[in-house]
Design a protein around this motif. Structure first.
Motif, mmCIF file in Angstrom:
data_model
loop_
_atom_site.group_PDB
_atom_site.id
_atom_site.type_symbol
_atom_site.label_atom_id
_atom_site.label_comp_id
_atom_site.label_asym_id
_atom_site.label_seq_id
_atom_site.Cartn_x
_atom_site.Cartn_y
_atom_site.Cartn_z
ATOM 1 N N ALA A 1 13.517 -0.018 -54.443
ATOM 2 C CA ALA A 1 13.745 1.474 -53.482
ATOM 3 C C ALA A 1 13.272 2.881 -54.385
ATOM 4 C CB ALA A 1 15.010 1.070 -53.007
ATOM 5 N N THR A 2 12.783 2.932 -53.445
ATOM 6 C CA THR A 2 12.557 4.704 -54.011
ATOM 7 C C THR A 2 13.626 5.102 -53.288
ATOM 8 O OG1 THR A 2 10.590 4.154 -53.186
ATOM 9 C CG2 THR A 2 10.944 6.858 -53.158
ATOM 10 N N ASP A 3 13.843 6.661 -55.098
ATOM 11 C CA ASP A 3 15.250 7.535 -54.235
ATOM 12 C C ASP A 3 14.260 8.697 -53.160
ATOM 13 O OD1 ASP A 3 16.289 10.171 -54.416
ATOM 14 O OD2 ASP A 3 17.777 8.913 -56.258
ATOM 15 N N THR A 4 15.176 8.733 -51.995
ATOM 16 C CA THR A 4 13.891 9.264 -51.276
ATOM 17 C C THR A 4 13.973 11.040 -50.934
ATOM 18 O OG1 THR A 4 14.521 7.823 -49.354
ATOM 19 C CG2 THR A 4 14.044 10.146 -48.619
ATOM 20 N N ALA A 5 15.112 11.290 -51.523
ATOM 21 C CA ALA A 5 16.386 12.788 -52.222
ATOM 22 C C ALA A 5 14.857 13.203 -53.399
ATOM 23 C CB ALA A 5 17.352 12.925 -52.581
ATOM 24 N N LEU A 6 14.524 12.714 -54.468
ATOM 25 C CA LEU A 6 13.851 13.539 -55.473
ATOM 26 C C LEU A 6 12.423 12.655 -55.143
ATOM 27 C CD1 LEU A 6 15.184 11.826 -58.863
ATOM 28 C CD2 LEU A 6 15.532 14.032 -57.717
ATOM 29 N N ALA A 7 12.007 11.764 -54.614
ATOM 30 C CA ALA A 7 10.961 11.800 -53.877
ATOM 31 C C ALA A 7 9.844 12.320 -52.795
ATOM 32 C CB ALA A 7 10.216 10.468 -53.365
ATOM 33 N N LEU A 8 10.894 13.268 -52.338
ATOM 34 C CA LEU A 8 10.881 14.705 -51.068
ATOM 35 C C LEU A 8 10.804 15.826 -52.470
ATOM 36 C CD1 LEU A 8 12.660 14.108 -48.686
ATOM 37 C CD2 LEU A 8 10.519 13.345 -48.381
ATOM 38 N N GLY A 9 11.360 15.358 -53.527
ATOM 39 C CA GLY A 9 11.326 17.260 -54.316
ATOM 40 C C GLY A 9 10.295 17.076 -54.785
ATOM 41 N N ALA A 10 9.416 15.915 -55.432
ATOM 42 C CA ALA A 10 8.885 15.870 -56.501
ATOM 43 C C ALA A 10 6.958 15.884 -55.670
ATOM 44 C CB ALA A 10 8.081 14.653 -56.841
ATOM 45 N N LEU A 11 7.252 15.599 -54.092
ATOM 46 C CA LEU A 11 6.749 15.750 -52.962
ATOM 47 C C LEU A 11 5.911 17.339 -52.573
ATOM 48 C CD1 LEU A 11 4.489 14.123 -51.903
ATOM 49 C CD2 LEU A 11 5.765 14.520 -49.681
ATOM 50 N N ALA A 12 7.560 17.876 -52.925
ATOM 51 C CA ALA A 12 7.078 19.820 -52.521
ATOM 52 C C ALA A 12 6.698 20.599 -53.514
ATOM 53 C CB ALA A 12 8.800 19.756 -52.009
ATOM 54 N N VAL A 13 6.424 19.784 -54.691
ATOM 55 C CA VAL A 13 6.449 20.452 -55.697
ATOM 56 C C VAL A 13 4.862 20.179 -56.066
ATOM 57 C CG1 VAL A 13 6.841 20.267 -58.820
ATOM 58 C CG2 VAL A 13 9.005 20.637 -57.211
#
Length: 646
Positions: A148-160
């Motif tokens: 699985a993917t950590d949705t919260a951290l993945a979205l945070g990394a994408l924002a950065v």
């Protein structure tokens, strides 16, 4: 007609009633903000464990029991966090997926196929890599860790690391990650149960059946579902299956929908009754009416999403990330099949599985099913999906133990850092492309969902900006709405910054809360009949607290209009049909409040400040450049009124 009321006979009624502002979603913003808190919690856990490991384990190993007569549930604090509080995290994940399915990108069912298959591919490839590396070892049973993917951290990394105009990109990532989270929890429930009890599991199934019956009967009383949810959690916990699955199932069962007109009208009427007679009984009725007008999905997300992002997941990180990183662990990890399997599976297997599956689906379907973004963005989604963290740690605590668990945790941390680095490199490389190639790499050629049901008609709509502009911003507004007044300078600044944008105003008078809104809309139409719609528009929004008939007539006089024609237009209500057409188009497009913006036919969700609208407009420009009919041109004459200063 008397001099004291020269426009007596004007009506402020409208065919469209009972609307109020829909809640603006802040899901992505909350996720990216919560990601920072999770990272801080992870660092604190590592520091705590390495400074004083005995106190760390002592705290999280403390037993906590809940007793009711002779019955009791007893777990240590870490288990209460992992299987108790994390239920709310997966409740939010289920709610978000259901929202996407009901009113989001996945409401067009054909759009579900590719992200779902990409999610499958993004799980199977890492599992295969992990099993190959761990072949012949007892740790092969930990294959679920890399799913699985950590949705919260993945979205945070994408924002950065990702592009600024990345709403479609974030939506694609969200769909892929939530799909594989759902499957990971299913695997957690099936492949890693502890001391399974069939009777307890049957009780849980019966309880879920009761939930379905209660929902079918239209029961909206939250405590009923809370009691059933707690009962299901206890039953699933006793069955040996991790009870976090209860949160996911309850979230998936919770409908999301736009407010219904009848519910809005009823809420507005009940609030009006309370305003006239503020009694406790009417206050309860008004509160219940307002609550019932919003879907249960939205209400639950507004309650639980901040808690899940800012408390539950950080606590989970604090309880599970703490491992002693010393020379012995590092030496073992370098040759450990568990650590190597986790790192390679996430950093290499995740992107390979997502990209390869997406390409195969598009190729085999003859491009009938293709990603909603460009292939550069698909690669970026694949790499950022290698951030497994939360769910990976959760499954690791069930699948592994002892030194293997510590090695897996270290591998998960390294994979998180590695996936973030590779994501940065991917978007850095895409950013070096020419503007046209970069836009294609990020946005692709797939047409987005069109939310604006009545297309813009230059012959009918009130418009500012070049008629053939590649980007169109449509606002449904109410001249008495204070939020429309606040949005007006933002729109002015937007049009000054983006010369090649056309702006359309459509009427949506909310007469149940703004008694002069209909009159003001008809006054703008009366001025438009004399070629001064935008001048009247600006005056009305600048004087929102002065919109009675006498004052509106004064604005007409200030603009130098033919007052006899203006009065006749107003008294005969010659603009009422035109306003009603805008209201009907708002109804068709699911508009529930003002101001509501559409950018190139797609509804703008979120803030309407300059930063948010500018980002949305830039994204629309990037998409427009991909269309073969797009031809950039210098700023042209702004139609239908005076130009804004550049």
């Amino acid at each position: 007609m008397t001099s004291s009321n020269p426009l007596r006979g004007w009506s402020s009624r409208t065919a469209w009633e009972g609307r109020f502002n829909a809640p603006l979603r802040a899901f992505l913003r909350t996720e990216t903000g919560g990601a920072r808190v999770v990272l801080v919690a992870a660092v604190l856990a590592l520091g705590w464990a390495n400074l004083h490991v005995s106190s760390y384990e002592s705290v999280w190993g403390t037993s906590l029991s809940v007793r009711l007569g002779d019955w009791s549930v007893s777990h240590d604090l870490r288990t209460w966090v992992n299987s108790g509080l994390m239920t709310f995290f997966f409740l939010v994940a289920g709610l978000e997926l259901r929202r996407e399915f009901d009113i989001g990108e996945l409401r067009e069912r054909r759009r579900l196929a590719l992200p779902m298959l990409a999610g499958f591919g993004g799980m199977l490839a890492p599992i295969a890599i992990y099993l190959v590396i761990n072949a012949g070892h007892t740790t092969a049973g930990g294959w679920g860790v890399v799913m699985a993917t950590d949705t919260a951290l993945a979205l945070g990394a994408l924002a950065v690391f990702g592009p600024r105009f990345s709403d479609r990109l974030r939506g694609f990532l969200l769909t892929v990650s939530v799909v594989d989270d759902v499957l990971a929890i299913a695997v957690l429930a099936i492949a890693y149960p502890h001391h399974p009890s069939l009777s307890a599991l049957l009780v849980a199934v019966v309880i879920f059946g009761v939930v379905l019956v209660v929902r079918a009967l239209g029961v909206r009383f939250g405590p009923v579902y809370a009691v059933l949810g707690v009962a299901a959690w206890v039953a699933v916990s006793e069955s040996g299956v991790d009870p976090v699955v209860v949160g996911l199932v309850m979230g998936l069962l919770t409908y999301a929908y736009a407010p219904d007109r009848s519910d809005l009208r009823r809420a507005s009427d009940q609030f009006r009754l309370f305003r006239e007679q503020p009694t406790p009984q009417l206050a309860r009725m008004a509160r219940a009416g307002l609550i019932s007008a919003v879907s249960p999905n939205e209400r639950l997300q507004s309650i639980f999403h901040p808690w899940a992002s800012y408390l539950v997941v950080p606590l989970f990180a604090l309880a599970n990330v703490g491992i002693v990183i010393d020379g012995d662990l590092l030496a073992r990890a370098v040759v450990s099949p568990v650590a190597l399997g986790v790192v390679v599976a996430y950093v290499v297997g995740k992107p390979a599985g997502i990209v390869a599956t997406s390409w195969l689906v598009a190729r085999l379907s003859g491009n009938r099913f293709r990603p909603p973004v460009g292939w550069g963005a698909v690669v970026g989604v694949g790499t950022v999906s290698g951030i497994g963290f939360t769910v990976a740690l959760l499954i690791a605590t069930h699948a592994l133990s002892g030194p293997a668990l510590d090695e897996a945790k270290l591998g998960i941390l390294v994979a998180t850092a590695g996936a973030s680095l590779v994501t940065w490199l991917v978007f850095r490389a895409v950013g070096r492309l020419s503007p046209a190639r970069r836009a294609r790499a990020l946005l692709g050629v797939t047409e987005g969902i069109v939310d604006l049901m009545l297309p813009v008609d230059p012959e009918r709509d009130h418009m500012r900006g070049p008629v053939e502009a590649p980007v169109t911003v449509v606002e449904y507004g109410d001249f008495e709405c204070p939020y429309c007044g606040q949005a007006e300078p933002v729109v002015r600044e937007l049009l000054a910054d983006f010369a090649n944008v056309r702006y359309v105003w459509r009427h949506l008078p909310l007469t149940d809360v703004h008694p002069h809104a209909q009159l003001a809309a008809e006054a703008a139409e009366a001025a438009g009949e004399q070629g001064t719609f935008w001048e009247m528009h600006d005056l009305l929004l600048a004087h929102q607290d002065a919109l009675d008939p006498t004052e509106v007539l004064g604005y007409a006089e200030r603009l130098g209009l033919d007052l006899d024609r203006f009065r006749e237009h107003m008294v005969k209500r010659m603009g009422v049909d035109r306003v009603a057409e805008d209201v009907d188009s708002a109804d068709l497009s699911g508009v529930t409040g003002t101001p509501t913006f559409f950018i190139n036919g797609r509804r703008h969700h979120g803030a309407y400040d300059m930063t948010a609208l500018s980002a949305a407009v830039r994204g629309a420009f990037a998409s427009a450049r991909l269309r073969p009919e797009y031809h950039p041109r210098p700023p042209g004459r702004r139609e239908g009124g005076p130009s804004y200063p550049a």
